[in-house]
Design a protein around this motif. Structure first.
Motif, PDB file in Angstrom:
ATOM      1  N   PHE D  13       1.100  11.823  11.908  1.00  0.00           N
ATOM      2  CA  PHE D  13       1.071  11.325  10.532  1.00  0.00           C
ATOM      3  C   PHE D  13      -0.373  11.194  10.080  1.00  0.00           C
ATOM      4  O   PHE D  13      -1.180  10.530  10.735  1.00  0.00           O
ATOM      5  CB  PHE D  13       1.768   9.959  10.514  1.00  0.00           C
ATOM      6  CG  PHE D  13       1.851   9.291   9.171  1.00  0.00           C
ATOM      7  CD1 PHE D  13       2.992   9.415   8.399  1.00  0.00           C
ATOM      8  CD2 PHE D  13       0.812   8.496   8.710  1.00  0.00           C
ATOM      9  CE1 PHE D  13       3.090   8.768   7.174  1.00  0.00           C
ATOM     10  CE2 PHE D  13       0.901   7.855   7.481  1.00  0.00           C
ATOM     11  CZ  PHE D  13       2.041   7.988   6.710  1.00  0.00           C
ATOM     12  N   TYR D  15      -2.817  10.171   6.799  1.00  0.00           N
ATOM     13  CA  TYR D  15      -2.906   9.615   5.459  1.00  0.00           C
ATOM     14  C   TYR D  15      -4.376   9.427   5.128  1.00  0.00           C
ATOM     15  O   TYR D  15      -5.066   8.641   5.787  1.00  0.00           O
ATOM     16  CB  TYR D  15      -2.147   8.287   5.376  1.00  0.00           C
ATOM     17  CG  TYR D  15      -2.290   7.610   4.035  1.00  0.00           C
ATOM     18  CD1 TYR D  15      -1.914   8.280   2.856  1.00  0.00           C
ATOM     19  CD2 TYR D  15      -2.805   6.327   3.918  1.00  0.00           C
ATOM     20  CE1 TYR D  15      -2.058   7.686   1.626  1.00  0.00           C
ATOM     21  CE2 TYR D  15      -2.941   5.724   2.685  1.00  0.00           C
ATOM     22  CZ  TYR D  15      -2.572   6.403   1.541  1.00  0.00           C
ATOM     23  OH  TYR D  15      -2.723   5.800   0.316  1.00  0.00           O
ATOM     24  N   PRO D  17      -6.342   8.508   2.039  1.00  0.00           N
ATOM     25  CA  PRO D  17      -6.168   8.053   0.654  1.00  0.00           C
ATOM     26  C   PRO D  17      -7.228   8.593  -0.297  1.00  0.00           C
ATOM     27  O   PRO D  17      -6.962   8.732  -1.482  1.00  0.00           O
ATOM     28  CB  PRO D  17      -6.259   6.527   0.777  1.00  0.00           C
ATOM     29  CG  PRO D  17      -6.962   6.272   2.057  1.00  0.00           C
ATOM     30  CD  PRO D  17      -6.608   7.399   2.959  1.00  0.00           C
ATOM     31  N   GLU D  22      -0.789  11.766  -0.927  1.00  0.00           N
ATOM     32  CA  GLU D  22       0.449  11.799  -0.151  1.00  0.00           C
ATOM     33  C   GLU D  22       0.146  11.933   1.336  1.00  0.00           C
ATOM     34  O   GLU D  22      -0.708  12.734   1.717  1.00  0.00           O
ATOM     35  CB  GLU D  22       1.307  12.995  -0.572  1.00  0.00           C
ATOM     36  CG  GLU D  22       1.848  12.909  -1.973  1.00  0.00           C
ATOM     37  CD  GLU D  22       2.917  11.844  -2.116  1.00  0.00           C
ATOM     38  OE1 GLU D  22       3.553  11.509  -1.106  1.00  0.00           O
ATOM     39  OE2 GLU D  22       3.105  11.343  -3.247  1.00  0.00           O
ATOM     40  N   PRO D  23       0.865  11.204   2.156  1.00  0.00           N
ATOM     41  CA  PRO D  23       0.710  11.418   3.591  1.00  0.00           C
ATOM     42  C   PRO D  23       1.280  12.775   3.992  1.00  0.00           C
ATOM     43  O   PRO D  23       2.108  13.338   3.260  1.00  0.00           O
ATOM     44  CB  PRO D  23       1.520  10.296   4.228  1.00  0.00           C
ATOM     45  CG  PRO D  23       2.199   9.587   3.148  1.00  0.00           C
ATOM     46  CD  PRO D  23       1.891  10.202   1.854  1.00  0.00           C
ATOM     47  N   SER D  52     -11.761  13.011  12.852  1.00  0.00           N
ATOM     48  CA  SER D  52     -11.392  12.159  11.724  1.00  0.00           C
ATOM     49  C   SER D  52     -10.038  11.486  11.899  1.00  0.00           C
ATOM     50  O   SER D  52      -9.636  10.679  11.077  1.00  0.00           O
ATOM     51  CB  SER D  52     -11.398  12.969  10.422  1.00  0.00           C
ATOM     52  OG  SER D  52     -10.268  13.813  10.357  1.00  0.00           O
ATOM     53  N   SER D  54      -7.657   8.831  12.751  1.00  0.00           N
ATOM     54  CA  SER D  54      -7.956   7.400  12.883  1.00  0.00           C
ATOM     55  C   SER D  54      -6.783   6.626  13.469  1.00  0.00           C
ATOM     56  O   SER D  54      -5.655   6.785  13.025  1.00  0.00           O
ATOM     57  CB  SER D  54      -8.311   6.805  11.514  1.00  0.00           C
ATOM     58  OG  SER D  54      -9.432   7.468  10.996  1.00  0.00           O
ATOM     59  N   TYR D  55      -7.080   5.800  14.444  1.00  0.00           N
ATOM     60  CA  TYR D  55      -6.078   4.954  15.084  1.00  0.00           C
ATOM     61  C   TYR D  55      -6.827   3.892  15.863  1.00  0.00           C
ATOM     62  O   TYR D  55      -8.021   4.015  16.110  1.00  0.00           O
ATOM     63  CB  TYR D  55      -5.183   5.778  16.020  1.00  0.00           C
ATOM     64  CG  TYR D  55      -5.943   6.635  17.003  1.00  0.00           C
ATOM     65  CD1 TYR D  55      -6.452   7.865  16.606  1.00  0.00           C
ATOM     66  CD2 TYR D  55      -6.193   6.195  18.293  1.00  0.00           C
ATOM     67  CE1 TYR D  55      -7.179   8.652  17.487  1.00  0.00           C
ATOM     68  CE2 TYR D  55      -6.925   6.966  19.183  1.00  0.00           C
ATOM     69  CZ  TYR D  55      -7.416   8.193  18.765  1.00  0.00           C
ATOM     70  OH  TYR D  55      -8.158   8.963  19.636  1.00  0.00           O
ATOM     71  N   ASP D  94       3.787   8.294  14.346  1.00  0.00           N
ATOM     72  CA  ASP D  94       3.650   7.652  13.042  1.00  0.00           C
ATOM     73  C   ASP D  94       2.992   6.294  13.217  1.00  0.00           C
ATOM     74  O   ASP D  94       2.981   5.741  14.312  1.00  0.00           O
ATOM     75  CB  ASP D  94       5.037   7.438  12.426  1.00  0.00           C
ATOM     76  CG  ASP D  94       5.713   8.731  12.037  1.00  0.00           C
ATOM     77  OD1 ASP D  94       5.415   9.235  10.949  1.00  0.00           O
ATOM     78  OD2 ASP D  94       6.537   9.244  12.834  1.00  0.00           O
ATOM     79  N   PRO D  95       2.486   5.750  12.114  1.00  0.00           N
ATOM     80  CA  PRO D  95       1.988   4.371  12.224  1.00  0.00           C
ATOM     81  C   PRO D  95       3.154   3.410  12.434  1.00  0.00           C
ATOM     82  O   PRO D  95       4.312   3.781  12.234  1.00  0.00           O
ATOM     83  CB  PRO D  95       1.313   4.125  10.872  1.00  0.00           C
ATOM     84  CG  PRO D  95       1.839   5.163   9.957  1.00  0.00           C
ATOM     85  CD  PRO D  95       2.285   6.316  10.777  1.00  0.00           C
ATOM     86  N   ARG D  97       5.887   0.811  11.752  1.00  0.00           N
ATOM     87  CA  ARG D  97       6.676   0.530  10.558  1.00  0.00           C
ATOM     88  C   ARG D  97       6.425  -0.883  10.075  1.00  0.00           C
ATOM     89  O   ARG D  97       6.098  -1.762  10.853  1.00  0.00           O
ATOM     90  CB  ARG D  97       8.148   0.675  10.900  1.00  0.00           C
ATOM     91  CG  ARG D  97       8.819   1.827  10.220  1.00  0.00           C
ATOM     92  CD  ARG D  97      10.285   1.795  10.552  1.00  0.00           C
ATOM     93  NE  ARG D  97      10.630   2.938  11.362  1.00  0.00           N
ATOM     94  CZ  ARG D  97      11.306   2.873  12.509  1.00  0.00           C
ATOM     95  NH1 ARG D  97      11.688   1.736  12.985  1.00  0.00           N
ATOM     96  NH2 ARG D  97      11.586   3.951  13.174  1.00  0.00           N
ATOM     97  N   VAL D 101      -0.025   1.185   5.362  1.00  0.00           N
ATOM     98  CA  VAL D 101      -0.921   2.071   6.108  1.00  0.00           C
ATOM     99  C   VAL D 101      -2.247   2.194   5.370  1.00  0.00           C
ATOM    100  O   VAL D 101      -2.287   2.541   4.196  1.00  0.00           O
ATOM    101  CB  VAL D 101      -0.290   3.459   6.296  1.00  0.00           C
ATOM    102  CG1 VAL D 101      -1.213   4.355   7.096  1.00  0.00           C
ATOM    103  CG2 VAL D 101       1.057   3.342   6.978  1.00  0.00           C
ATOM    104  N   ILE D 102      -3.324   1.894   6.089  1.00  0.00           N
ATOM    105  CA  ILE D 102      -4.653   1.990   5.492  1.00  0.00           C
ATOM    106  C   ILE D 102      -5.124   3.432   5.573  1.00  0.00           C
ATOM    107  O   ILE D 102      -5.669   4.000   4.628  1.00  0.00           O
ATOM    108  CB  ILE D 102      -5.643   1.087   6.258  1.00  0.00           C
ATOM    109  CG1 ILE D 102      -5.206  -0.373   6.175  1.00  0.00           C
ATOM    110  CG2 ILE D 102      -7.050   1.254   5.711  1.00  0.00           C
ATOM    111  CD1 ILE D 102      -6.026  -1.313   7.056  1.00  0.00           C
ATOM    112  N   ARG D 103      -4.873   4.020   6.722  1.00  0.00           N
ATOM    113  CA  ARG D 103      -5.427   5.337   6.996  1.00  0.00           C
ATOM    114  C   ARG D 103      -4.697   5.871   8.224  1.00  0.00           C
ATOM    115  O   ARG D 103      -4.506   5.119   9.192  1.00  0.00           O
ATOM    116  CB  ARG D 103      -6.923   5.151   7.310  1.00  0.00           C
ATOM    117  CG  ARG D 103      -7.659   6.316   7.878  1.00  0.00           C
ATOM    118  CD  ARG D 103      -8.160   7.247   6.780  1.00  0.00           C
ATOM    119  NE  ARG D 103      -8.604   8.488   7.388  1.00  0.00           N
ATOM    120  CZ  ARG D 103      -9.823   8.692   7.882  1.00  0.00           C
ATOM    121  NH1 ARG D 103     -10.715   7.744   7.808  1.00  0.00           N
ATOM    122  NH2 ARG D 103     -10.125   9.848   8.429  1.00  0.00           N
ATOM    123  N   VAL D 106      -3.348   3.804  11.182  1.00  0.00           N
ATOM    124  CA  VAL D 106      -3.857   2.436  11.157  1.00  0.00           C
ATOM    125  C   VAL D 106      -3.111   1.622  10.108  1.00  0.00           C
ATOM    126  O   VAL D 106      -3.132   1.952   8.924  1.00  0.00           O
ATOM    127  CB  VAL D 106      -5.364   2.426  10.836  1.00  0.00           C
ATOM    128  CG1 VAL D 106      -5.885   0.991  10.788  1.00  0.00           C
ATOM    129  CG2 VAL D 106      -6.134   3.234  11.858  1.00  0.00           C
TER     130      VAL D 106
END
Lengths: 197, 118, 301, 250
Positions: D13, D15, D17, D22-23, D52, D54-55, D94-95, D97, D101-103, D106
């Motif tokens: 996933f 995202y 922003p 859209e993710p 890039s 991010s997690y 996925d992040p 649930r 979601v920031i990014r 994350v």
């Protein structure tokens, strides 16, 4: 991938989540008031362009919210078992009402009771009641299985193992069922043709 | 503090008690009364014997306790099933009113019927 | 020996390795730790986490099997020089936890000292920082100017670098790890430390070529890792330089070319300063001894 | 038998922003190693393929609780989830649930951080004793009463698994309640009444319908679902007691 687009710009989208989580604290300028303007201006230099959105700040653009589908309870096997478990309450309601009707039919005399028995014996009704019985059994098993989690029994400071609590509950169920069955057989059976010797 | 004491403990207690007694007694009752007996597995029925059992004060008092618990068990559980299962958070109060209202009505009706039996 | 402190155990491991008695594992050489004599009950009562880790990550059960172990870097004994309240020499800057050097560790950290560093000195640092903040007004313009300068450096310097054909962050980080482990590891000597210093210099040159994939200003973890690596290079150099100047052996600092403790010259904290030309200058500050003077260490086993 | 798999596909996933509203999912083909966890594969992506991504992660040994993500639909600690168990893939990541979601992977956990202090997860004494009074000793049985709940690492898997929290974010949630119980059951603590004001009110324990998923996903066997049900029993008994003793606030 479904996502909420513009909703996030005006705060959490209530329509799809049914929720109203507070917006992320930094989004609405709560921090903006504390950070000197120069720093905000600074952040705009040399950074990639950001999608137009009046609620964005440089460091806290947009939070994405994953919508919860209406059918969330189909997600996995355990969720499905859960929703089935919850729906057994309808079977409990049905059984309670039917008990009441049964009592009324008995009270109104032998004809009324015979008619009720005839209705009970109709194949469709029997099939439906088998289904109700299955639901009631599912309720019983799931309810008793959860008991050890809800009951923390301690004897002399030591927790009684959940297996014991579980077994005790199931034993109580079987014992009570035996009493009910015996009582009903006694009451139901024609004294002349008792099903037991 | 002007907060009212929560009523959740009361409805939860009724739900739990109802769930427990339903778990313990309903399968046996349903199995005998509505499956085995109508199918003739127990031989011919003794209507009078059953009637005497039904109107016996102990059974009537027992039913007077059990039936409202069953109704409130349903009300509480079904309220949450509707509320969470279909995400009807905006109807929260309405659902609670309807479900507990139905349970209360059924309970009063059941008590009246039990009272007037025999 | 199993009951000995970490530094002694690590040294013993090195001894075993030299004698060729270690076992080749997928992540380096190991020796085996035997807990089997404790039995399941004791292990579950006293070492439940060890058993959980073994089962989950090594797929072995210490009740019946041997645990492969090897020394790794676990905690920083040194750190930012602070006083009892976590205050650094820079007014308004406080440090706590592993970052700070509150000096409760000496030359080797005892187990659970980290807890004291956090719970006792972390609380003190927090209170002192709050007190400082209450007593001081808005930061002067000069601080703001520094902040702007730092932001400029991040955006222009770090995020603004070309992505073309650069060095990868991870490879520089891994090489730094290898350098530190081999040059400033369990046993050290002058030649190795000098070599380490020049290797870190080389790594610093390579770091300048590191290109970030991530240009985002939203939760940019790569930027954080980059800044962290930059600091790691500083910390690595600090360790190497301080170890080079400390020509004795003490606690976790073991010089093969200078064995034995030398209290006459080195009963002191090493303080490392950055010079104008970028090099390190090490100074020694005598230890203030209050209740317990340092003594020879004796351990059973 | 020789190992037929030498790579595995991750469907991750993403995202971003700032550049994409859209993710989307991005696939990475990573080498497969027998002893790799999902986190090792993600670190491989970040180190070698795309920096890039991010997690969060830290300890890699199931202690820090920062690497929780949704893997193939289940909330897990990625540092404790073997790729081997998810073969042949692709593995969807996925992040968690329930959190905005920031990014990429994350989530914003600020909501939990705001809720946690509300249940006062610390020891509350009626009277603070002086230091020279010494330690407050506990028997192993007294420790045993709450020990299980003290294992919580705030990894948020229980919140991610809780459909109620996902739909009704005001719900105080599994870990916060389990941590409140950790102190309620501590023999040194006198704060149960204070906590009840939060736990037994709206969006306290009563929002929970005992789905039980929180306890299923908990990597530390804290059993928050059990904690919540037990608290319902406690709160109910307390409520009935307060009916009998009207002088006491209910």
């Amino acid at each position: 991938m479904r996502s909420r687009e513009e909703g996030a710009a005006t705060g959490p989208d209530r329509a799809t989540t049914g929720s109203d989580r507070a917006p992320p604290p930094a989004e609405a300028g709560t921090r903006g008031g504390e950070i000197p303007q120069e720093l905000h201006a600074m952040g705009d230099r040399g950074a990639p362009p950001v999608q137009e959105n009046p609620r964005h700040t440089r460091y806290h653009p947009k939070w994405h919210r994953q919508p919860t589908p209406l059918t969330w309870w189909t997600r996995n096997r355990r969720y499905r078992a859960f929703i089935l478990r919850e729906l057994t309450s309808v079977a409990v309601l049905y059984a309670a009402v039917l008990l009441l009707i049964h009592l009324l039919a008995l009270d109104r005399g032998p004809e009324s009771h015979a008619a009720f028995q005839a209705w009970l014996a109709r194949p469709g009704v029997v099939a439906f009641h088998l289904f109700v019985l299955a639901a009631l059994l599912y309720h019983t098993v799931t309810w008793l299985n959860l008991a050890p989690q809800a009951i923390a029994l301690r004897i002399r400071g030591r927790r009684v193992p959940s297996r014991i609590v579980l077994l005790a509950h199931h034993f109580a169920w079987l014992a009570l069922s035996a009493i009910i069955v015996a009582g009903l057989l006694f009451a139901l059976g024609d004294p002349g043709e008792a099903p037991w010797p | 503090m002007a907060l009212k004491p929560p009523r959740e403990p009361l409805v939860w207690a009724l739900f739990s008690a109802g769930g427990m007694v339903a778990a313990l007694v309903l399968p046996a009752l349903a199995g005998i009364l509505w499956i085995a007996a109508p199918l003739g597995l127990l031989g011919p029925l003794d209507h009078e014997g059953l009637r005497l059992l039904a109107v016996h004060p102990v059974v009537r008092i027992g039913m007077g306790l059990l039936l409202p618990l069953f109704f409130f068990h349903w009300a509480h559980r079904f309220r949450h099933t509707l509320h969470d299962g279909l995400q009807l958070y905006h109807l929260s109060r309405f659902i609670a009113l309807v479900t507990y209202g139905v349970a209360l009505g059924l309970s009063l009706g059941a008590l009246w019927i039990l009272w007037s039996l025999g | 020996m199993e009951l000995g402190p970490r530094d002694r155990l690590s040294q013993a491991f090195e001894g075993e390795r030299e004698k060729g008695r270690t076992i080749e594992g997928p992540y380096g050489e190991v020796v085996h730790l035997d807990l089997r004599h404790l039995g399941e009950k004791v292990i579950d009562e006293k070492l439940p986490f060890v058993r959980e880790l073994c089962r989950k990550y090594e797929k072995i059960d210490p009740v019946e099997e041997l645990i492969p172990v090897r020394p790794v870097v676990h905690y920083m004994i040194g750190g930012i020089d602070v006083d009892m309240d976590g205050a650094t020499s820079l007014a308004g800057l406080y440090a706590a936890g592993e970052t700070a050097c509150i000096n409760i560790n000496g030359a080797n950290r005892l187990g659970s000292n980290s807890l004291t560093a956090l719970l006792v000195f972390g609380a003190r640092a927090g209170r002192a920082a709050a007190e400082f903040a209450r007593g001081s007004g808005d930061p002067p313009r000069s601080v703001l100017a520094q902040a702007l300068e730092e932001e400029e450096r991040l955006h222009g310097g770090v995020l603004g670098r070309s992505t073309e054909g650069g060095e990868r962050l991870a490879s520089v980080r891994e090489d730094l790890l290898a350098t530190m482990e081999s040059r400033a590891g369990i046993f050290r000597d002058e030649a190795g430390l000098r070599a380490g210093i020049s290797e870190v210099e080389e790594l610093r040159r390579r770091f300048a070529d590191v290109a970030l994939d991530d240009r985002s200003l939203t939760f940019n973890t790569e930027l954080a890792h980059g800044l962290e690596l930059e600091n790691l290079l500083d910390v690595g150099e600090t360790i190497l330089c301080s170890a080079l100047e400390r020509t004795e052996s003490r606690g976790s600092h073991q010089r093969t070319d200078h064995s034995g403790r030398n209290d006459a010259d080195f009963l002191a904290h090493s303080l490392c300063y950055r010079e104008e030309d970028g090099s390190c200058r090490v100074e020694f500050e005598p230890v203030t001894i209050t209740r317990w003077p340092p003594a020879e260490r004796h351990y059973g086993g | 038998m020789e190992n037929a798999v030498d790579t595995v596909t991750l469907k991750v996933f993403r995202y971003r922003p700032e550049t994409a509203p859209e993710p989307e999912y991005e696939t990475f083909e990573v080498p497969y190693q027998e002893d790799w966890m999902v986190l090792d594969a993600l670190n491989h992506v970040k180190d070698e393929m795309d920096g890039s991504l991010s997690y969060r992660w830290s300890c890699r040994m199931g202690v820090c609780g920062s690497c929780g993500m949704t893997v193939n639909g289940e909330p897990v600690l990625t540092c404790a989830t073997y790729i081997e168990d998810l073969l042949p893939g692709p593995i969807r990541i996925d992040p968690l649930r329930g959190f905005p979601v920031i990014r990429d992977l994350v989530g914003d956990l600020g909501d939990f951080m705001a809720k946690l202090p509300r249940v006062k997860p610390w020891i509350i004494r009626k009277e603070e004793e002086p230091l020279d009074a010494g330690e407050t000793l506990q028997t192993p049985e007294e420790v045993g009463a709450f020990r299980q709940y003290s294992m919580c690492i705030n990894c948020m898997l229980c919140y991610a698994a809780c459909p109620i929290y996902e739909m009704e974010p005001d719900f105080i949630g599994p870990a916060a309640i389990a941590l409140a119980q950790r102190y309620n059951l501590d023999s040194r603590d006198h704060g149960a009444d204070e906590r009840m004001d939060v736990l037994s009110r709206k969006h306290g324990v009563w929002d929970c319908t005992f789905v039980g998923e929180c306890s299923v996903v908990c990597p530390k066997d804290v059993d928050p679902a059990g904690a919540i049900q037990r608290y319902k029993v406690t709160a109910t008994m307390d409520w009935f007691r307060s009916l009998l003793r009207p002088g006491r606030s209910g």
